[in-house]
Enzyme design. Structure first.
Site, PDB file in Angstrom:
ATOM      1  N   CYS A   8      26.309  33.797  32.921  1.00 42.55           N
ATOM      2  CA  CYS A   8      26.664  32.400  33.222  1.00 42.55           C
ATOM      3  C   CYS A   8      26.208  32.112  34.654  1.00 42.55           C
ATOM      4  CB  CYS A   8      28.149  32.141  33.000  1.00 42.55           C
ATOM      5  SG  CYS A   8      29.261  33.107  34.043  1.00 42.55           S
ATOM      6  N   ASN A  11      29.437  34.239  37.116  1.00 43.98           N
ATOM      7  CA  ASN A  11      29.945  35.536  36.618  1.00 43.98           C
ATOM      8  C   ASN A  11      31.416  35.777  36.993  1.00 43.98           C
ATOM      9  OD1 ASN A  11      29.117  39.087  37.016  1.00 43.98           O
ATOM     10  ND2 ASN A  11      29.811  38.033  35.192  1.00 43.98           N
ATOM     11  N   CYS A  13      33.909  33.228  35.566  1.00 41.30           N
ATOM     12  CA  CYS A  13      34.733  32.498  34.585  1.00 41.30           C
ATOM     13  C   CYS A  13      34.334  32.823  33.146  1.00 41.30           C
ATOM     14  CB  CYS A  13      34.630  30.987  34.808  1.00 41.30           C
ATOM     15  SG  CYS A  13      35.315  30.428  36.389  1.00 41.30           S
ATOM     16  N   ARG A  14      33.149  32.368  32.725  1.00 39.03           N
ATOM     17  CA  ARG A  14      32.786  32.455  31.315  1.00 39.03           C
ATOM     18  C   ARG A  14      32.238  33.808  30.875  1.00 39.03           C
ATOM     19  NH1 ARG A  14      28.922  27.472  31.506  1.00 39.03           N
ATOM     20  NH2 ARG A  14      28.718  28.379  33.579  1.00 39.03           N
ATOM     21  N   SER A  15      31.233  34.342  31.603  1.00 39.15           N
ATOM     22  CA  SER A  15      30.626  35.600  31.123  1.00 39.15           C
ATOM     23  C   SER A  15      31.583  36.795  31.171  1.00 39.15           C
ATOM     24  CB  SER A  15      29.288  35.901  31.816  1.00 39.15           C
ATOM     25  OG  SER A  15      29.414  35.992  33.212  1.00 39.15           O
ATOM     26  N   ASP A 123      31.739  24.743  31.145  1.00 38.58           N
ATOM     27  CA  ASP A 123      32.189  25.465  32.335  1.00 38.58           C
ATOM     28  C   ASP A 123      33.632  25.061  32.651  1.00 38.58           C
ATOM     29  OD1 ASP A 123      32.530  26.699  34.745  1.00 38.58           O
ATOM     30  OD2 ASP A 123      30.600  26.060  35.553  1.00 38.58           O
TER      31      ASP A 123
HETATM   32  P1  4NP Z   1      31.063  30.589  35.603  1.00 38.50           P
HETATM   33  O1  4NP Z   1      31.840  29.426  36.386  1.00 38.50           O
HETATM   34  O2  4NP Z   1      29.592  30.271  35.678  1.00 38.50           O
HETATM   35  O3  4NP Z   1      31.594  30.463  34.224  1.00 38.50           O
HETATM   36  O4  4NP Z   1      31.436  31.898  36.275  1.00 38.50           O
HETATM   37  C1  4NP Z   1      31.521  29.074  37.699  1.00 38.50           C
HETATM   38  C2  4NP Z   1      31.985  29.833  38.725  1.00 38.50           C
HETATM   39  C3  4NP Z   1      31.686  29.480  40.034  1.00 38.50           C
HETATM   40  C4  4NP Z   1      30.916  28.377  40.276  1.00 38.50           C
HETATM   41  C5  4NP Z   1      30.432  27.627  39.226  1.00 38.50           C
HETATM   42  C6  4NP Z   1      30.734  27.978  37.934  1.00 38.50           C
HETATM   43  N1  4NP Z   1      30.624  28.022  41.605  1.00 38.50           N
HETATM   44  O5  4NP Z   1      30.014  26.956  41.801  1.00 38.50           O
HETATM   45  O6  4NP Z   1      30.958  28.757  42.550  1.00 38.50           O
END
Ligand code: 4NP
Length: 152
Positions: A8, A11, A13-15, A123
């Site tokens: 994602c 790394n 939240c989702r992955s 997200d």
């Molecule tokens: P992820 O979510 O891609 O599912 O891990 C996010 C985590 C952090 C950020 C964006 C999305 N960020 O902008 O820091």
């Protein structure tokens, strides 16, 4: 050994949830898979998953607090048999950075859920617990499809 890398943006939240869901499903099926996750970005490298992701996994009986974020690297495209993007923007980014001769098979997480091919996992970063539960639901549905396909 078949190996799967979930990717994602951050790394955190989702992955990490996708990684945990496939690990659970593989264990349930007795399937020997090497599973990891990474982000296209490096802002959170070295950090544990977002506390809301840790909580969502814990609500479903899984502890992901030991995971640490890392950025995807060129070698991943050779080390993993499958690289699974959480959303379409992650998939686009992966296609752009894939080195020449990359051997990993690229796909989108929801391509592994019948009827949801081509869709992105939303997200949950700006969301709440309910959004993280939705992410867990997407992750477990895809883990089922992916594990079934990889065990054939
Ligand atoms: P992820 O979510 O891609 O599912 O891990 C996010 C985590 C952090 C950020 C964006 C999305 N960020 O902008 O820091």
């Amino acid at each position: 050994m078949t190996s799967v890398l979930f990717v994602c943006l951050g790394n955190i939240c989702r992955s990490p949830l996708a990684e945990a869901a496939l690990r659970e499903e593989a264990r349930r099926l007795g399937l020997d898979l090497f599973i990891d996750s990474a982000g296209t970005g490096n802002w959170h490298a070295g950090e544990p998953p977002d506390p809301r992701a840790i909580a969502a996994a814990r609500r479903n009986g899984v502890d992901i607090s030991g995971q640490r974020a890392r950025q995807v690297r060129a070698q991943d495209f050779f080390d993993f048999s499958e690289i699974v993007a959480l959303d379409r923007s992650n998939l686009r980014e992966l296609s752009q950075i894939a080195p020449a001769g990359a051997t990993a098979q690229l796909s989108l997480l929801l391509d592994h859920v019948p009827g949801r091919e081509g869709q992105s996992v939303d997200d949950p970063w700006y969301g709440d617990d309910e959004d993280f539960d939705l992410t867990w639901g997407d992750a477990t549905a895809a883990a089922r499809g992916l594990a079934a396909a990889l065990s054939r």
